[in-house]
Structures are given as structure tokens and as C-alpha cells.
Design an enzyme around this catalytic site. Structure first.
Site, PDB file in Angstrom:
ATOM      1  N   LYS A  32       2.021  -3.770   6.617  1.00 40.00           N
ATOM      2  CA  LYS A  32       2.446  -3.785   5.207  1.00 40.00           C
ATOM      3  C   LYS A  32       3.958  -3.538   5.100  1.00 40.00           C
ATOM      4  O   LYS A  32       4.666  -4.182   4.329  1.00 40.00           O
ATOM      5  CB  LYS A  32       1.683  -2.717   4.407  1.00 40.00           C
ATOM      6  N   SER A  43       0.837  -1.197   0.000  1.00 38.87           N
ATOM      7  CA  SER A  43       0.000   0.000   0.000  1.00 38.87           C
ATOM      8  C   SER A  43       0.874   1.249   0.000  1.00 38.87           C
ATOM      9  O   SER A  43       1.978   1.253   0.567  1.00 38.87           O
ATOM     10  CB  SER A  43      -0.852  -0.026   1.263  1.00 38.87           C
ATOM     11  N   TYR A  79      -2.076  -1.069  10.788  1.00 41.50           N
ATOM     12  CA  TYR A  79      -2.318  -1.652   9.466  1.00 41.50           C
ATOM     13  C   TYR A  79      -1.137  -1.342   8.540  1.00 41.50           C
ATOM     14  O   TYR A  79      -0.562  -2.236   7.911  1.00 41.50           O
ATOM     15  CB  TYR A  79      -3.621  -1.110   8.846  1.00 41.50           C
TER      16      TYR A  79
HETATM   17  P1  NAD Z   1     -10.855  -7.398   1.171  1.00 40.49           P
HETATM   18  O1  NAD Z   1     -11.065  -7.386   2.647  1.00 40.49           O
HETATM   19  O2  NAD Z   1     -12.021  -7.180   0.303  1.00 40.49           O
HETATM   20  O3  NAD Z   1     -10.144  -8.758   0.729  1.00 40.49           O
HETATM   21  C1  NAD Z   1      -9.267  -9.465   1.564  1.00 40.49           C
HETATM   22  C2  NAD Z   1      -9.720 -10.915   1.574  1.00 40.49           C
HETATM   23  O4  NAD Z   1      -8.832 -11.648   2.420  1.00 40.49           O
HETATM   24  C3  NAD Z   1     -11.132 -11.092   2.137  1.00 40.49           C
HETATM   25  O5  NAD Z   1     -11.895 -11.890   1.263  1.00 40.49           O
HETATM   26  C4  NAD Z   1     -10.912 -11.789   3.479  1.00 40.49           C
HETATM   27  O6  NAD Z   1     -11.982 -12.653   3.803  1.00 40.49           O
HETATM   28  C5  NAD Z   1      -9.597 -12.509   3.241  1.00 40.49           C
HETATM   29  N1  NAD Z   1      -8.804 -12.785   4.443  1.00 40.49           N
HETATM   30  C6  NAD Z   1      -8.446 -11.922   5.429  1.00 40.49           C
HETATM   31  N2  NAD Z   1      -7.708 -12.538   6.355  1.00 40.49           N
HETATM   32  C7  NAD Z   1      -7.581 -13.837   5.951  1.00 40.49           C
HETATM   33  C8  NAD Z   1      -6.937 -14.974   6.479  1.00 40.49           C
HETATM   34  N3  NAD Z   1      -6.288 -14.941   7.640  1.00 40.49           N
HETATM   35  N4  NAD Z   1      -6.995 -16.150   5.794  1.00 40.49           N
HETATM   36  C9  NAD Z   1      -7.678 -16.222   4.622  1.00 40.49           C
HETATM   37  N5  NAD Z   1      -8.307 -15.165   4.070  1.00 40.49           N
HETATM   38  C10 NAD Z   1      -8.258 -13.986   4.733  1.00 40.49           C
HETATM   39  O7  NAD Z   1      -9.714  -6.323   0.876  1.00 40.49           O
HETATM   40  P2  NAD Z   1      -9.191  -5.749  -0.526  1.00 40.49           P
HETATM   41  O8  NAD Z   1      -9.575  -4.321  -0.597  1.00 40.49           O
HETATM   42  O9  NAD Z   1      -9.541  -6.673  -1.606  1.00 40.49           O
HETATM   43  O10 NAD Z   1      -7.636  -5.799  -0.246  1.00 40.49           O
HETATM   44  C11 NAD Z   1      -6.819  -6.889  -0.662  1.00 40.49           C
HETATM   45  C12 NAD Z   1      -5.407  -6.638  -0.190  1.00 40.49           C
HETATM   46  O11 NAD Z   1      -4.948  -5.397  -0.725  1.00 40.49           O
HETATM   47  C13 NAD Z   1      -5.275  -6.519   1.333  1.00 40.49           C
HETATM   48  O12 NAD Z   1      -4.061  -7.137   1.713  1.00 40.49           O
HETATM   49  C14 NAD Z   1      -5.211  -5.036   1.558  1.00 40.49           C
HETATM   50  O13 NAD Z   1      -4.521  -4.705   2.735  1.00 40.49           O
HETATM   51  C15 NAD Z   1      -4.470  -4.559   0.310  1.00 40.49           C
HETATM   52  N6  NAD Z   1      -4.731  -3.154  -0.021  1.00 40.49           N
HETATM   53  C16 NAD Z   1      -6.022  -2.723  -0.147  1.00 40.49           C
HETATM   54  C17 NAD Z   1      -6.266  -1.386  -0.443  1.00 40.49           C
HETATM   55  C18 NAD Z   1      -7.671  -0.854  -0.542  1.00 40.49           C
HETATM   56  O14 NAD Z   1      -7.862   0.352  -0.418  1.00 40.49           O
HETATM   57  N7  NAD Z   1      -8.680  -1.681  -0.779  1.00 40.49           N
HETATM   58  C19 NAD Z   1      -5.193  -0.502  -0.631  1.00 40.49           C
HETATM   59  C20 NAD Z   1      -3.888  -0.992  -0.514  1.00 40.49           C
HETATM   60  C21 NAD Z   1      -3.671  -2.327  -0.201  1.00 40.49           C
HETATM   61  C1  WQD Z   2      -9.877   9.476   0.848  1.00 40.00           C
HETATM   62  C2  WQD Z   2     -10.119  10.970   1.019  1.00 40.00           C
HETATM   63  C3  WQD Z   2     -10.421  11.618   3.304  1.00 40.00           C
HETATM   64  C4  WQD Z   2     -14.178   9.442   3.906  1.00 40.00           C
HETATM   65  C5  WQD Z   2      -7.080   4.553   2.959  1.00 40.00           C
HETATM   66  C6  WQD Z   2      -5.963   3.905   3.741  1.00 40.00           C
HETATM   67  C7  WQD Z   2      -4.850   3.472   2.830  1.00 40.00           C
HETATM   68  C8  WQD Z   2      -5.379   2.595   1.684  1.00 40.00           C
HETATM   69  C9  WQD Z   2      -6.576   3.206   1.013  1.00 40.00           C
HETATM   70  C10 WQD Z   2      -5.166   0.296   2.272  1.00 40.00           C
HETATM   71  C11 WQD Z   2      -9.368  11.566   2.204  1.00 40.00           C
HETATM   72  C12 WQD Z   2     -11.695  11.851   2.517  1.00 40.00           C
HETATM   73  C13 WQD Z   2     -13.037   9.971   3.348  1.00 40.00           C
HETATM   74  C14 WQD Z   2     -15.240  10.319   4.291  1.00 40.00           C
HETATM   75  C15 WQD Z   2     -13.945  12.173   3.478  1.00 40.00           C
HETATM   76  N1  WQD Z   2      -5.851   1.338   2.165  1.00 40.00           N
HETATM   77  N2  WQD Z   2     -12.923  11.323   3.141  1.00 40.00           N
HETATM   78  N3  WQD Z   2     -15.088  11.657   4.036  1.00 40.00           N
HETATM   79  O1  WQD Z   2      -7.437   7.564   3.770  1.00 40.00           O
HETATM   80  O2  WQD Z   2      -6.604   7.977   1.409  1.00 40.00           O
HETATM   81  O3  WQD Z   2      -6.576   5.693   2.297  1.00 40.00           O
HETATM   82  O4  WQD Z   2      -7.553   3.608   1.985  1.00 40.00           O
HETATM   83  O5  WQD Z   2      -3.975   0.151   2.146  1.00 40.00           O
HETATM   84  O6  WQD Z   2      -3.919   2.798   3.600  1.00 40.00           O
HETATM   85  O7  WQD Z   2      -5.475   4.831   4.696  1.00 40.00           O
HETATM   86  O8  WQD Z   2      -8.741   6.717   1.757  1.00 40.00           O
HETATM   87  O9  WQD Z   2     -11.083   6.685   1.077  1.00 40.00           O
HETATM   88  O10 WQD Z   2     -10.540   6.842   3.534  1.00 40.00           O
HETATM   89  O11 WQD Z   2     -10.113   8.798   2.068  1.00 40.00           O
HETATM   90  O12 WQD Z   2     -13.859  13.394   3.291  1.00 40.00           O
HETATM   91  O13 WQD Z   2     -16.287   9.902   4.813  1.00 40.00           O
HETATM   92  O14 WQD Z   2     -11.517  11.162   1.313  1.00 40.00           O
HETATM   93  O15 WQD Z   2     -10.210  12.639   4.238  1.00 40.00           O
HETATM   94  O16 WQD Z   2      -8.990  12.865   1.842  1.00 40.00           O
HETATM   95  P1  WQD Z   2      -7.288   7.108   2.385  1.00 40.00           P
HETATM   96  P2  WQD Z   2     -10.185   7.200   2.131  1.00 40.00           P
END
Ligand code: NAD
Ligand code: WQD
Length: 337
Positions: A153, A124, A149
Site C-alpha cells: 500500500k 490503508s 501487505y
Molecule cells: P476483497 O478481497 O473483498 O476485494 C478485493 C477484490 O479484488 C476481490 O473481489 C478479488 O477477487 C479482487 N482481486 C484481487 N486481485 C485481483 C487481480 N489481480 N485482478 C483482478 N481482481 C483482483 O477486499 P476488500 O476488503 O473489499 O478490500 C478492497 C481494497 O481495499 C483492497 O485493495 C484492500 O487492500 C483495501 N483495504 C481493505 C481494508 C479492509 O479491512 N477490508 C482496509 C484497508 C484497505
Molecule cells: C482488530 C482488533 C485485534 C481478531 C487489519 C489490518 C489492516 C486493515 C484492517 C487492510 C485488534 C483484535 C482480532 C481476533 C482479537 N486491513 N482481535 N481477536 O489488525 O486492526 O487491521 O485489518 O488494510 O491493515 O492489519 O484488524 O480486525 O484483525 O483486529 O482480539 O480473533 O481485534 O487484536 O485489536 P487490525 P483486526
């Protein structure tokens, strides 16, 4: 030879599985369904017309996970499984370290046992911390993370790098995602958070659907953004999914190494720009109120995606309109039943 997708029923995983199946890859999903619903499995099959094996297994369960490797010929792993809610990770740090870090260690241990040394990891942009510049380039390296979190990562990235130093037959891609939004154009799979969402796009979707009465815009006095509201690099989940295919192709070409890539568009949109685009594209209302800043938020950041373009041939193709249209299409065709 199969590709194991951990967390493949989740938001990004399910979209990646669709892209893999569309390319006739043989895949296996492991997911404990802690943050996803089994219905997504049928929907992936419906979209692609393809079948695959699914194991309802927790990656922390060494025996059951090993069984998956025993029963299949797994060549590479795309590792999505993990918990991802920033706020919750502050409340329950041990659960996050246990699930994300210990879960990854268990997976890596079994991979070694079965001589499977190719992995794509979901990292991330949060690992950059606050580097003092809005444009994040890979060379900035990892900074000081601001919540458990993010620290999981950062720790897993370090573990993967150390693993490679110990045994350079590993082939590792670390993908640093920016802000994934949108859904598959079919409207069958997308992001469906439980309860009140933390992230912007899921919140907007619930307001537009009248499940919540307004959006709180966290701060409108940030410096360095067009209208004072926070700005982020939002990218379409299908583009992100394709990034994983490109990363796997890169690993197939290379003999070994650790490759780190930003996956983002390179453009930041403010909260109000997203709200306006969503209203316009979907012809719906999204009432909002300006609220205080959210703790820990930065004003603006976005990816420098040049490295992914040069080395993977990957560019995000879908723009803000498609992101807003496909997010809403998922609500209309799914969340409303
Ligand atoms: P998500 O929660 O939709 O998907 C994660 C999946 O992993 C889920 O289906 C959950 O049931 C499964 N899971 C969690 N813990 C588990 C375990 N111990 N064993 C087996 N399965 C398990 O999340 P996502 O948005 O699809 O994210 C996928 C990956 O990408 C995550 O590692 C997340 O941290 C990373 N990521 C997500 C974002 C985002 O904003 N969505 C941003 C950056 C990184
Ligand atoms: C986006 C913008 C808020 C909600 C997070 C994690 C990051 C990554 C992605 C996993 C910001 C604003 C939000 C609301 C708002 N995840 N906002 N009202 O914080 O950039 O990133 O998700 O790795 O690690 O921190 O995403 O969608 O929460 O916010 O005004 O109700 O929207 O302040 O500027 P963020 P977000």
C-alpha cells in the site's frame, strides 16, 4: 463515460458499486474472483435494479485489461483489486508485491495509453506504521510498515505521487481506510472470508453463528485503552463506500492533484466493547477467552477524519449498533443460506 471499478465484486467494491449505481453512474467491473464470488454480481443487480458490464479479468493480464479500455469509454477508475490478508502476505510476500504492486503498474500503464488519468486508490491506515500517537492525521505521512501487505500500500501511494510529479494532469485520490465492518442493510452483500477469519468482526460473526466455539481476545493488558483490549476505528462499509463517491466528486471538481484522506469515524472501540455491542444489538451469545497479544498489533489507533469532512463533505454516519446489526443480518440472510 464509465467508471471502471477493479475488485468491484469484493467486499468494499461491491458496496461502492451499489452506491454508484444508486446514483445512476455507468460502471464496469473488472475482477478475477480470487477472493469473491460471482453471486455478488447478481445481488448487486438485485439491490439496485440496474445492469452493468462485468469482466472476469486479472489486472495483471495486460492484453485483457487493455481490451476493457478498448471496448469502453472509461473516464475514471476506482481501484480496489488487491490481496489483503496481513498474515498471508508475510508467508507469500512475492505474491503480494506481484498482485498489488505489479497489478497497479499494469493498470496505470493502460490508463496512460487511453488517456484516463483519474484514479481513486484503496489505501490503508497501515501505511502510518507506528507513528507514536493513536490519532492518525494525514500530515503524519507514511511510516515504517510492518508487513508486506502494508508495504504494497505504501509503495503504491509512492508510485501514484511519483506519477503525478511526472505528469501533473493526473487526478488522484488516496483513501486510507481504518477498519471497515458491517454489510448492506439488504443482507445480500457483505464480507464472507474463506476459512478461519483473521479480522475481528468476521470472527465474531462465526462465533455467534456457532461455526467457531469462542473468540480469542488478543491481549487485555494494553495501556491507553478503556478495558485493556485493543482499540480500533471501525467504520460501516456503506459509509466507506459513500466516501468513494465523495472522492470522485472532488476529483471531478479539481483539475489535478494528489489528495490523501483518512476514512474513519474518529472513535476507537475496544474488542470487548464490540463484543458487548454485538451481543446486545443482536441478542446472541459471543463466548470469548482472553488470549496472548497478537504479534504486530498496536494498542489503539483511530482516524482524524477532519480533512475528509472539510474537503469532501464526508462524515461516517452509521454507529457501532448499525455496524453490529448489519454484520449479523448478513449472516442470517446469507451465510445461513
Ligand atoms: P476483497 O478481497 O473483498 O476485494 C478485493 C477484490 O479484488 C476481490 O473481489 C478479488 O477477487 C479482487 N482481486 C484481487 N486481485 C485481483 C487481480 N489481480 N485482478 C483482478 N481482481 C483482483 O477486499 P476488500 O476488503 O473489499 O478490500 C478492497 C481494497 O481495499 C483492497 O485493495 C484492500 O487492500 C483495501 N483495504 C481493505 C481494508 C479492509 O479491512 N477490508 C482496509 C484497508 C484497505
Ligand atoms: C482488530 C482488533 C485485534 C481478531 C487489519 C489490518 C489492516 C486493515 C484492517 C487492510 C485488534 C483484535 C482480532 C481476533 C482479537 N486491513 N482481535 N481477536 O489488525 O486492526 O487491521 O485489518 O488494510 O491493515 O492489519 O484488524 O480486525 O484483525 O483486529 O482480539 O480473533 O481485534 O487484536 O485489536 P487490525 P483486526
Amino acid at each position: 463515460m464509465s467508471i471502471l471499478v477493479t475488485g468491484g465484486v469484493g467486499y468494499i467494491g461491491s458496496h461502492t458499486v451499489v452506491e454508484l449505481l444508486n446514483r445512476d453512474e455507468d460502471i464496469i467491473i473488472v475482477d478475477n474472483l480470487v477472493n469473491s464470488k460471482p453471486e455478488a454480481i447478481n445481488r448487486i443487480k438485485k439491490i439496485t435494479g440496474k445492469d452493468f458490464k462485468f469482466y472476469e479479468v486479472d489486472i495483471l493480464d495486460e492484453k485483457k485489461l487493455e481490451n476493457v479500455f478498448k471496448e469502453n469509454n472509461i473516464e475514471s477508475v476506482i481501484h480496489f483489486a488487491g490481496l489483503k490478508a496481513v498474515g498471508e502476505s508475510v508467508e507469500k510476500p512475492l505474491e503480494y508485491y506481484q498482485n498489488n504492486v505489479a497489478g497497479t503498474l499494469t493498470l496505470l500503464k493502460i490508463m496512460i495509453k487511453y488517456n484516463c488519468k483519474k484514479i481513486v486508490f484503496s489505501s490503508s491506515a497501515t501505511v502510518y506504521g507506528d507513528p507514536g500517537t493513536p490519532k492518525y492525521i494525514e500530515e503524519l505521512g507514511r511510516g515504517k510498515t510492518t508487513n508486506p501487505y502494508g508495504t504494497t500500500k505504501s509503495m503504491i501511494e509512492q508510485i501514484l505521487e511519483d506519477l503525478y510529479i511526472s505528469d501533473n494532469s493526473w487526478n488522484i485520490a488516496i483513501l486510507r481506510y481504518f477498519n471497515p465492518v458491517g454489510a448492506h442493510e439488504s443482507g445480500l452483500i457483505g464480507e464472507e472470508p474463506q476459512g478461519i477469519p483473521n479480522n475481528l468482526m468476521p470472527f465474531i460473526m462465526k462465533v455467534a453463528n456457532k461455526e467457531l466455539d469462542h473468540l480469542n481476545v488478543f491481549g487485555n493488558d494494553y495501556e491507553g485503552t478503556k478495558d485493556g483490549t485493543g482499540a480500533r476505528d471501525y467504520l460501516h462499509v456503506v459509509d466507506l463506500a459513500i466516501g468513494h463517491i465523495k472522492a470522485l466528486e472532488k476529483l471531478d471538481k479539481e483539475k489535478n492533484g494528489v489528495f490523501v484522506y483518512n476514512l474513519g469515524t474518529g472513535t476507537a472501540y475496544t474488542v470487548l466493547e464490540i463484543v458487548e455491542a454485538f451481543k446486545k444489538v443482536n441478542n446472541v451469545d459471543v463466548p470469548y477467552k482472553i488470549a496472548p497479544r497478537r504479534n504486530g498489533d498496536l494498542a489503539i489507533y483511530y482516524a482524524d477524519p477532519t480533512k475528509a469532512e472539510k474537503e469532501l463533505g464526508w462524515v461516517a454516519k452509521r454507529g457501532i449498533e448499525e455496524m453490529c446489526r448489519d454484520s449479523w443480518n448478513f449472516v442470517i440472510s446469507n451465510m445461513r443460506g
